[in-house]
Design a protein around this motif. Structure first.
Motif, PDB file in Angstrom:
ATOM      1  N   TYR A  92      68.635  61.086 113.333  1.00 17.90           N
ATOM      2  CA  TYR A  92      67.757  59.747 113.751  1.00 17.90           C
ATOM      3  C   TYR A  92      66.671  60.370 114.485  1.00 17.90           C
ATOM      4  O   TYR A  92      66.889  60.989 115.749  1.00 17.90           O
ATOM      5  CB  TYR A  92      68.623  58.887 114.535  1.00 17.90           C
ATOM      6  N   ARG A  98      65.202  55.206 111.026  1.00 11.51           N
ATOM      7  CA  ARG A  98      65.906  55.426 109.953  1.00 11.51           C
ATOM      8  C   ARG A  98      66.729  56.570 109.999  1.00 11.51           C
ATOM      9  O   ARG A  98      66.153  57.403 111.209  1.00 11.51           O
ATOM     10  CB  ARG A  98      65.212  55.480 108.813  1.00 11.51           C
ATOM     11  N   LEU A  99      67.867  56.820 109.260  1.00 12.12           N
ATOM     12  CA  LEU A  99      68.638  57.848 109.183  1.00 12.12           C
ATOM     13  C   LEU A  99      68.261  58.681 108.219  1.00 12.12           C
ATOM     14  O   LEU A  99      67.935  57.895 107.083  1.00 12.12           O
ATOM     15  CB  LEU A  99      70.112  57.515 109.045  1.00 12.12           C
ATOM     16  N   PHE A 101      69.280  61.445 105.582  1.00  9.28           N
ATOM     17  CA  PHE A 101      70.547  62.357 105.141  1.00  9.28           C
ATOM     18  C   PHE A 101      70.340  63.665 104.671  1.00  9.28           C
ATOM     19  O   PHE A 101      69.327  63.815 103.980  1.00  9.28           O
ATOM     20  CB  PHE A 101      71.282  61.249 104.161  1.00  9.28           C
TER      21      PHE A 101
ATOM     22  N   TYR B  33      69.828  47.432 106.749  1.00  9.49           N
ATOM     23  CA  TYR B  33      69.171  48.819 106.052  1.00  9.49           C
ATOM     24  C   TYR B  33      69.536  49.023 104.491  1.00  9.49           C
ATOM     25  O   TYR B  33      70.723  48.595 104.342  1.00  9.49           O
ATOM     26  CB  TYR B  33      69.483  50.343 106.670  1.00  9.49           C
ATOM     27  N   TYR B  35      69.761  51.502 101.376  1.00  8.25           N
ATOM     28  CA  TYR B  35      69.431  52.915 100.904  1.00  8.25           C
ATOM     29  C   TYR B  35      69.814  52.973  99.491  1.00  8.25           C
ATOM     30  O   TYR B  35      70.744  52.454  98.976  1.00  8.25           O
ATOM     31  CB  TYR B  35      70.523  53.877 101.738  1.00  8.25           C
ATOM     32  N   PRO B  43      72.249  59.703 100.733  1.00  7.92           N
ATOM     33  CA  PRO B  43      71.573  58.307 100.678  1.00  7.92           C
ATOM     34  C   PRO B  43      70.045  58.511 101.045  1.00  7.92           C
ATOM     35  O   PRO B  43      69.598  59.520 101.969  1.00  7.92           O
ATOM     36  CB  PRO B  43      72.390  57.551 101.622  1.00  7.92           C
ATOM     37  N   PHE B  45      66.635  56.322 102.221  1.00  9.78           N
ATOM     38  CA  PHE B  45      65.853  55.353 102.902  1.00  9.78           C
ATOM     39  C   PHE B  45      65.354  54.470 102.067  1.00  9.78           C
ATOM     40  O   PHE B  45      64.269  55.090 101.398  1.00  9.78           O
ATOM     41  CB  PHE B  45      65.411  55.568 104.234  1.00  9.78           C
ATOM     42  N   GLU B  56      60.065  48.375 107.959  1.00  4.23           N
ATOM     43  CA  GLU B  56      59.686  49.766 107.385  1.00  4.23           C
ATOM     44  C   GLU B  56      60.121  49.770 105.763  1.00  4.23           C
ATOM     45  O   GLU B  56      61.255  49.210 105.456  1.00  4.23           O
ATOM     46  CB  GLU B  56      60.045  50.765 108.027  1.00  4.23           C
ATOM     47  N   GLN B 104      75.251  53.218 112.371  1.00  8.28           N
ATOM     48  CA  GLN B 104      75.061  52.289 111.322  1.00  8.28           C
ATOM     49  C   GLN B 104      76.275  52.087 110.654  1.00  8.28           C
ATOM     50  O   GLN B 104      76.994  53.241 110.402  1.00  8.28           O
ATOM     51  CB  GLN B 104      73.877  52.978 110.254  1.00  8.28           C
TER      52      GLN B 104
END
Lengths: 111, 115
Positions: A92, A98-99, A101, B33, B35, B43, B45, B56, B104
């Motif tokens: 983060y 956003r995350l 990954f 969110y 993904y 994943p 975004f 966003e 999340q």
């Protein structure tokens, strides 16, 4: 784009052994999270470590964070066959919402 | 079940068709969110909402993709004129957004196959 890189990509161990997975990232982060995903399923949140923390424990999980090296590790102790899954680190970012990954480590625990 | 739910779980469609997926977040969560995850990858975004506002969008979200969250509750993700490259798992997640660190919670995903 993927920020995190997990190492190894795949890990196969025997039940009872410890499993260690590593994650590297590139930007400044607010926190780093580890998620688990069983085949074809959604992700389950495991543990979160903030940028000002160095180590965190949760049951059989131990997470470390080294912000100077931009890396983290996840240790699963006394592994079980049920731990078989893909494990992802996610960052983060301090400037984001956003995350992001990594590509994940596929862990197989053999009974 | 008070977790994040997604519908449908699986969708097979022919190239060129439009598809729509739905996500119902955890009721008290104001952040939602989307993904996308392809086989063997983590994943990626796509977009996120705070309440009903889409704050966003990723560059991955081409003009064929549109997401909405009317009234700040459930969300829909529509893909128009699907292509084979759209085949993936589409994951929805929600978080409270009231305070950091914004953990999340993910739904089970919708697996899309474009033939």
């Amino acid at each position: 784009s993927q920020q995190g890189e997990e190492d190894p990509q795949a890990l196969s161990i025997q039940e009872g052994e410890n499993a260690t997975m590593n994650c590297s990232y590139k930007t400044s982060i607010n926190n780093l999270q580890w998620y688990r995903q069983n085949s074809g399923r959604g992700l389950v949140h495991l543990i979160l470590i903030r940028s000002n923390e160095r180590e965190k424990h949760s049951g059989r999980l131990r997470v470390t964070l080294d912000t100077s090296k931009k890396s983290s590790s996840l240790l699963i102790t006394a592994s079980r066959a049920a731990d078989t899954a893909s494990y992802f680190c996610a960052t983060y970012e301090t400037s984001g919402s956003r995350l992001t990954f990594g590509e994940g480590t596929q862990l197989t625990v053999n009974p | 079940d008070t977790g994040v739910s997604q519908d449908p779980r699986h969708k097979i469609t022919k190239r060129g068709q439009n598809v729509t997926f739905r996500c119902d977040p955890i009721s008290e969560h104001n952040r939602l969110y989307w993904y996308r995850q392809t086989l063997g990858q983590g994943p990626e975004f796509l977009t996120y909402f705070q309440n009903e506002a889409q704050l966003e969008k990723s560059r991955l979200l081409s003009d064929r993709f549109s997401a909405e969250r009317p009234k700040g509750s459930f969300s829909t993700l529509e893909i128009q004129r699907t292509e084979q490259g759209d085949s993936a798992m589409y994951l929805c997640a929600s978080s409270s957004g009231l305070a950091e660190p914004y953990e999340q919670y993910f739904g089970p995903g919708t697996r899309l196959t474009v033939t």
